[in-house]
Motif scaffolding. Sequence first.
Motif, mmCIF file in Angstrom:
data_model
loop_
_atom_site.group_PDB
_atom_site.id
_atom_site.type_symbol
_atom_site.label_atom_id
_atom_site.label_comp_id
_atom_site.label_asym_id
_atom_site.label_seq_id
_atom_site.Cartn_x
_atom_site.Cartn_y
_atom_site.Cartn_z
ATOM 1 N N UNK A 12 -8.483 2.701 -0.529
ATOM 2 C CA UNK A 12 -8.554 3.687 0.531
ATOM 3 C C UNK A 12 -8.038 5.038 0.026
ATOM 4 N N UNK A 13 -8.572 6.108 0.624
ATOM 5 C CA UNK A 13 -8.154 7.457 0.235
ATOM 6 C C UNK A 13 -7.687 8.236 1.455
ATOM 7 N N UNK A 31 -4.262 1.038 -2.696
ATOM 8 C CA UNK A 31 -4.959 -0.151 -3.182
ATOM 9 C C UNK A 31 -4.378 -1.329 -2.408
ATOM 10 N N UNK A 32 -5.163 -1.892 -1.494
ATOM 11 C CA UNK A 32 -4.667 -2.904 -0.562
ATOM 12 C C UNK A 32 -4.598 -4.278 -1.208
ATOM 13 N N UNK A 38 0.438 2.313 -3.475
ATOM 14 C CA UNK A 38 0.001 3.685 -3.261
ATOM 15 C C UNK A 38 0.073 4.397 -4.604
ATOM 16 N N UNK A 39 -1.051 4.979 -5.022
ATOM 17 C CA UNK A 39 -1.068 5.746 -6.273
ATOM 18 C C UNK A 39 -1.090 7.229 -5.936
ATOM 19 N N UNK A 170 -4.970 -7.731 -5.651
ATOM 20 C CA UNK A 170 -6.141 -8.170 -4.890
ATOM 21 C C UNK A 170 -7.388 -8.315 -5.775
ATOM 22 N N UNK A 171 -7.242 -8.894 -6.952
ATOM 23 C CA UNK A 171 -8.376 -9.092 -7.846
ATOM 24 C C UNK A 171 -8.597 -7.979 -8.840
ATOM 25 N N UNK A 172 -7.986 -6.829 -8.614
ATOM 26 C CA UNK A 172 -8.058 -5.735 -9.587
ATOM 27 C C UNK A 172 -6.951 -5.906 -10.623
ATOM 28 N N UNK A 173 -7.238 -5.488 -11.842
ATOM 29 C CA UNK A 173 -6.240 -5.481 -12.905
ATOM 30 C C UNK A 173 -6.247 -4.100 -13.548
#
Length: 331
Positions: A12-13, A31-32, A38-39, A170-173
């Motif tokens: 989300x942005x 990034x949920x 939060x980046x 959540x599946x992202x690396x």
Amino acid sequence: MGTCKEIYPGIFKIVQSKPRRIAPPVNVYIIAGDDGLIFDAGYGDDTSIQLAGDAINSIQNRNKNWRILRVLPSHSHPDHFSGLKQLKSHYGLKVMLTEQMASVLSNKHAYRNSYKLSTLQKYRYSTVFERISELPLQVVFRTMYKKVYGIAFLQSHDTTVRPGETIAINGYNFTIIHGPGHCNDHIMLYDNKEGILFAGDNILRSIYTWLGPPRSNLQEYFDTLEACLRLPNLKLILSAHGSTIHNPKERIKEIIEYRKLRTRQVYSLVANETHGITFARLLNSIYPRSLERRWLAKGWIIVTLEYLVNNNILTFEGRKIKLGANDINTV
């Protein structure tokens, strides 16, 4: 969800906006996941923090398994770190920093010291009169930054991260990539499987990132951009300002060519002066009619001169800039 939009599955942005002449709009990404991140912390004023808080609540209500628990800035410029302290105190987020960021953000004295020019740089790029005349303006800007940006420092943080480490959400690396050039402590996040790069300020879609001493370095910026070009599966760039970049490698090449063009412009102006040229005259040659633009843009000229001097393409004799031993075509 108002100004918070899902721009990629689970990403989300938020756009935190200010009057453009005071502070740039900045993108804050969430990034949920069950250990969401939060980046970039964005601004620290109450309105910006409330906007971030509303987004956190909305995202967590959307999926009961999602919890936003951490925050990590891309670098220690005020539009990227100012919200850290309030996000921690209001929403319990754990603050993640690199060691380099932590040392700069520990207090206002460390932060200000990180921006101090060397004695040699002061001599080459300004006069005593200019430095004295700028003091009132510096006071105004410090006051404005504190009020408008909501700057707050942190004596401690929760987690130290390092380039090369991976953040799984959540599946992202996402691999943490050191990306200096714009700022010496800049990091980026890259997921190779999805081809997503959180680029911070290094790569922007429609404008060119600000460069200025002492924390910018043109050689390092070129190296960072070339490293991004080599990312094997790069498909999408999410920048700290502006919209998403869907043609990432083409845009990176444009930025490299633009910086090379500006570098040759500086070189040519010096080469046309048989007896050398002072920085003040060089600055006036590039921006002859705008005091405001000269003040804002002189940083990239200084960084470019430092690059050319380090490569022995230009040299200083006192305050005069002259041609060095090497040809411009060597870089």
